[in-house]
Design a protein around this motif. Structure first.
Motif, mmCIF file in Angstrom:
data_model
loop_
_atom_site.group_PDB
_atom_site.id
_atom_site.type_symbol
_atom_site.label_atom_id
_atom_site.label_comp_id
_atom_site.label_asym_id
_atom_site.label_seq_id
_atom_site.Cartn_x
_atom_site.Cartn_y
_atom_site.Cartn_z
ATOM 1 N N GLY B 124 0.879 -1.176 0.000
ATOM 2 C CA GLY B 124 0.000 0.000 0.000
ATOM 3 C C GLY B 124 0.910 1.218 0.000
ATOM 4 N N ASN B 125 0.991 1.882 -1.122
ATOM 5 C CA ASN B 125 2.003 2.944 -1.271
ATOM 6 C C ASN B 125 1.415 4.329 -0.981
ATOM 7 N N LYS B 126 2.292 5.296 -0.915
ATOM 8 C CA LYS B 126 1.953 6.711 -0.678
ATOM 9 C C LYS B 126 1.407 6.973 0.725
ATOM 10 N N VAL B 127 1.956 6.298 1.735
ATOM 11 C CA VAL B 127 1.489 6.557 3.104
ATOM 12 C C VAL B 127 2.047 7.864 3.650
ATOM 13 N N ASP B 128 2.898 8.524 2.862
ATOM 14 C CA ASP B 128 3.406 9.827 3.316
ATOM 15 C C ASP B 128 2.352 10.925 3.205
ATOM 16 N N MET B 129 1.309 10.681 2.429
ATOM 17 C CA MET B 129 0.278 11.713 2.264
ATOM 18 C C MET B 129 -0.500 11.884 3.575
ATOM 19 N N GLU B 130 -1.157 13.036 3.703
ATOM 20 C CA GLU B 130 -1.850 13.282 4.963
ATOM 21 C C GLU B 130 -2.987 12.283 5.190
ATOM 22 N N GLU B 131 -3.171 11.966 6.445
ATOM 23 C CA GLU B 131 -4.103 10.920 6.854
ATOM 24 C C GLU B 131 -5.522 11.163 6.306
ATOM 25 N N SER B 132 -5.918 12.434 6.213
ATOM 26 C CA SER B 132 -7.296 12.734 5.799
ATOM 27 C C SER B 132 -7.576 12.293 4.364
ATOM 28 N N LYS B 133 -6.506 12.098 3.599
ATOM 29 C CA LYS B 133 -6.707 11.697 2.205
ATOM 30 C C LYS B 133 -6.830 10.196 2.036
ATOM 31 N N ARG B 134 -6.532 9.485 3.090
ATOM 32 C CA ARG B 134 -6.473 8.035 2.985
ATOM 33 C C ARG B 134 -7.847 7.431 2.739
ATOM 34 N N GLN B 135 -7.914 6.509 1.797
ATOM 35 C CA GLN B 135 -9.204 5.913 1.438
ATOM 36 C C GLN B 135 -9.282 4.418 1.758
ATOM 37 N N VAL B 136 -8.139 3.793 1.989
ATOM 38 C CA VAL B 136 -8.149 2.361 2.285
ATOM 39 C C VAL B 136 -7.449 2.146 3.620
ATOM 40 N N SER B 137 -8.181 1.599 4.571
ATOM 41 C CA SER B 137 -7.565 1.408 5.890
ATOM 42 C C SER B 137 -6.646 0.198 5.869
ATOM 43 N N GLN B 138 -5.721 0.216 6.816
ATOM 44 C CA GLN B 138 -4.783 -0.900 6.919
ATOM 45 C C GLN B 138 -5.549 -2.194 7.150
ATOM 46 N N LYS B 139 -6.605 -2.070 7.954
ATOM 47 C CA LYS B 139 -7.373 -3.255 8.298
ATOM 48 C C LYS B 139 -8.011 -3.878 7.048
ATOM 49 N N ARG B 140 -8.575 -3.017 6.242
ATOM 50 C CA ARG B 140 -9.239 -3.514 5.035
ATOM 51 C C ARG B 140 -8.236 -4.238 4.125
ATOM 52 N N ALA B 141 -7.072 -3.638 3.974
ATOM 53 C CA ALA B 141 -6.060 -4.248 3.113
ATOM 54 C C ALA B 141 -5.594 -5.584 3.677
ATOM 55 N N MET B 142 -5.403 -5.614 4.991
ATOM 56 C CA MET B 142 -4.893 -6.852 5.596
ATOM 57 C C MET B 142 -5.930 -7.961 5.525
ATOM 58 N N THR B 143 -7.205 -7.576 5.633
ATOM 59 C CA THR B 143 -8.261 -8.585 5.521
ATOM 60 C C THR B 143 -8.231 -9.224 4.131
ATOM 61 N N TRP B 144 -8.070 -8.376 3.137
ATOM 62 C CA TRP B 144 -8.009 -8.901 1.763
ATOM 63 C C TRP B 144 -6.842 -9.873 1.615
ATOM 64 N N CYS B 145 -5.690 -9.453 2.139
ATOM 65 C CA CYS B 145 -4.493 -10.294 2.025
ATOM 66 C C CYS B 145 -4.682 -11.634 2.736
ATOM 67 N N GLN B 146 -5.388 -11.595 3.873
ATOM 68 C CA GLN B 146 -5.670 -12.838 4.600
ATOM 69 C C GLN B 146 -6.538 -13.766 3.757
ATOM 70 N N GLN B 147 -7.571 -13.157 3.150
ATOM 71 C CA GLN B 147 -8.500 -13.955 2.336
ATOM 72 C C GLN B 147 -7.799 -14.627 1.162
ATOM 73 N N LYS B 148 -6.748 -14.012 0.699
ATOM 74 C CA LYS B 148 -6.055 -14.573 -0.462
ATOM 75 C C LYS B 148 -4.945 -15.535 -0.028
ATOM 76 N N GLY B 149 -5.061 -16.047 1.150
ATOM 77 C CA GLY B 149 -4.104 -17.064 1.575
ATOM 78 C C GLY B 149 -2.910 -16.491 2.319
ATOM 79 N N GLY B 150 -3.110 -15.350 2.965
ATOM 80 C CA GLY B 150 -2.047 -14.803 3.810
ATOM 81 C C GLY B 150 -0.919 -14.164 3.031
ATOM 82 N N ILE B 151 -1.248 -13.237 2.148
ATOM 83 C CA ILE B 151 -0.216 -12.512 1.398
ATOM 84 C C ILE B 151 0.441 -11.489 2.327
ATOM 85 N N PRO B 152 1.764 -11.436 2.352
ATOM 86 C CA PRO B 152 2.434 -10.418 3.186
ATOM 87 C C PRO B 152 2.042 -9.011 2.727
#
Lengths: 393, 209
Positions: B124-152
């Motif tokens: 998940g790139n561009k985490v240097d941008m201000e938090e208010s611009k963020r559209q995908v939470s870490q949790k959401r991304a990690m859930t997806w990765c888990q569903q796909k068989g535990g992608i780092p």
């Protein structure tokens, strides 16, 4: 290269070739409305290269031509219906044999039913060797159109030409909205349909609705948006929009999707889905000629006079409309960051498509090592008004 | 150990246009970040030698254009990949939502022997941008990765060099794992060995005459 060889070549004698030229390939057809003699050339009678010595044929051809060229003359070339295509090198030889009086006294060259091949050859040679020559060429798509300039009753017209003409004229439908009657999903009606079905053989139906919608929307909302034409939309939305246009759904309003990137992707997608790419591999040889231009101004006239005229009328209109927009986008590049180079990078893959992606990359490259199409696309973006002086109308 | 065959790992970076694929590669390989806004043409690769578990390996990192046409570039580019890096922009939810299709496309084109266990890494790139611009939470991304068989999963910034090194280290490690799992060169004809010993990859094998 010749397009066909027969298995058992039996060379024609020079007497036979002589007769072929006199009776079939080249005919006189009286005078035109300005009393200039008309010469008619029939490509459909070109002999099988395995059976004929084309160099000898060329000699005979010029012997015959010599009888006419001392004064003004016009030539009608029936380009369609040929089984055999002489190669570039032969044609180049033919052209370079043409003495000054041949070229000077030739007042008009009507190319009837041109397919891509004669357009390329003639336009390519004309523009590279002599822009003056290019101006004498007129592309004629139906016999009816030819009749405007040439008294048709004086011409011998072989059946094969009449057949081609019936097909071409039949495809001519009165102008109307591009998408109306067909609501079937099986046959592509917009995305994936041949351009001449959508826009008409002469482009008379105008650019399709989806293109107009996208251009209008992007002009209104998108010019300042960062990464316009580079960023991707949601793919589901894209599929949804494409289906709506294919159905001819009048209720579908692009703006309501609220995503300029969607409009941009639709535009690019329209080009990618065309069964024939707008710059097919057959044009690459001509396009490479851009590298022989001395400066950018020369490149602009090369693009305008040698490349754009190669393209069928619907393609020209479509490109003029789209490059008009891209030109505007580039003028806003301090805001949208899409410089002409960036626009070229993202657009080239949609315009160039052969079965060899590596060749396409190479064509799309902008540097002197590239194939030239990148240079041309970039020029069209930067200097649109000069490359497309008539705009999209 | 030291005389073991030299290993070349092929890594493919995929993701939507403008998420920072080229920038990540440049930051990792050249330790540089350019503010110039430049679309990528086709595909290009850089190589970097890295130590993985005391082994020196060469990573060949393929940066691809995110343009739609190249989604179907296909087989030639993807074949023989040892790891695929999927990149999205945390400030752009659409780029996250297309990860599925990038992954599917890769598996389809590369057709690895064991698709369920093929190593992917998600950035998940561009985490240097201000938090208010963020559209995908870490949790959401990690859930997806888990569903796909535990992608780092890593959150990175190519601009600020945040976790770029670390994530590519994982890429290298998992790629090497994949490479040793698959019997070496089993899918390919043997490379032509110029001097009978080293069998180096193309290009730099100079003429010895």
């Amino acid at each position: 290269m010749f397009s066909a060889f027969s298995a058992a070549p039996k060379q024609k004698t020079s007497a036979e070739l002589h007769d072929l030229v006199r009776d079939k390939l080249l005919r006189e057809a009286g005078v035109d409305y300005e009393s200039r003699p008309i010469l008619v050339i029939y490509a459909c009678y070109l002999p099988n290269p395995a059976e004929a010595d084309y160099d000898l044929l060329l000699d005979m051809f010029f012997q015959r031509l010599n009888e006419f060229v001392l004064n003004d003359y016009v030539v009608v070339l029936f380009a369609a219906g040929n089984k055999y295509q002489p190669g570039w090198s032969w044609l180049y030889k033919a052209y370079s044999h043409l003495g000054r009086e041949y070229r000077k006294n030739l007042k008009n060259l009507y190319v009837v039913h041109p397919s891509l091949w004669p357009r390329m050859i003639i336009q390519g040679m004309g523009a590279v060797v002599s822009p003056k020559f290019a101006r004498k060429v007129q592309w004629v798509y139906t016999l009816a159109d030819l009749g405007v300039s040439i008294p048709l009753n004086q011409l011998y017209i072989p059946d094969v030409i009449r057949e081609v003409d019936a097909k071409n004229s039949g495809a001519k439908v009165p102008p109307g909205p591009p998408i109306d009657d067909s609501s079937t999903e099986q046959l592509p009606t917009v995305f994936g349909a041949p351009l001449q079905d959508i826009m008409g053989v002469h482009g008379e139906k105008g650019v399709p609705r989806v293109i107009r919608d996208c251009i209008e929307y992007i002009r209104k909302e998108g010019l300042a948006i960062e990464g316009i034409f580079r960023r991707s939309p949601a793919s589901k939305q894209l599929q949804h929009a494409k289906r709506a246009y294919n159905r001819g759904d009048d209720n579908f309003a692009l703006e309501q999707c609220g995503d300029v990137h969607l409009a941009c992707s639709l535009l690019k997608s329209f080009f990618r889905d065309l069964p024939e790419p707008v710059l097919p591999a057959a044009t690459y040889d001509v396009i490479r000629g851009i590298h022989s231009c001395a400066d950018e101004n020369e490149q602009v006239s090369f693009a305008r006079n040698a490349v754009v005229p190669l393209l069928p009328p619907p393609t020209r209109r479509l490109l003029a409309a789209v490059f008009g927009l891209l030109h505007q986008v580039h003028l806003y590049s301090d805001q949208n960051l899409m410089t002409s180079s960036n626009l070229t990078i993202v657009w080239a893959p949609n315009l160039l498509r052969s079965d060899n992606p590596v060749a396409d990359f190479n064509m799309g490259a902008m540097g002197p090592q590239g194939g030239g199409a990148g240079v041309i696309i970039k020029l069209c973006v930067e200097r649109y008004p000069e490359v497309f002086p008539e705009g999209s109308t | 150990m030291a005389t073991r065959k030299k290993v070349l790992l092929k890594v493919i970076i995929l993701g939507d246009s403008g998420v920072g694929k080229t920038s990540l590669m440049n930051q990792y390989v050249n330790k540089k970040f350019s503010t110039q806004y430049k679309a990528t043409i086709g595909a290009d690769f850089l190589t970097k030698e890295v130590m993985v578990d005391d082994r020196l390996v060469t990573m060949q990192i393929w940066d691809t254009a995110g343009q739609e046409r190249f989604q179907s570039l296909g087989v030639a580019f993807y074949r023989g990949a040892d790891c695929c890096v999927l990149v999205y922009d945390v400030n752009n939810v659409k780029s996250f939502e297309t990860l599925d299709s990038w992954r599917d496309e890769f598996l389809l084109q590369a057709s690895p022997r064991d698709p369920d266990n093929f190593p992917f890494v998600v950035l998940g790139n561009k985490v240097d941008m201000e938090e208010s611009k963020r559209q995908v939470s870490q949790k959401r991304a990690m859930t997806w990765c888990q569903q796909k068989g535990g992608i780092p999963y890593f959150e990175t910034s190519a601009k600020e060099a945040i976790d770029v090194e670390k994530s590519f280290q994982t890429v290298a490690k998992n790629a090497l794992q994949q490479e040793s799992d698959v019997e070496l060169y089993s899918d390919f004809p043997d490379p032509i060995k110029i001097d009978g010993e080293t069998g180096r990859q193309g290009g730099d094998a100079g003429c010895a005459c």
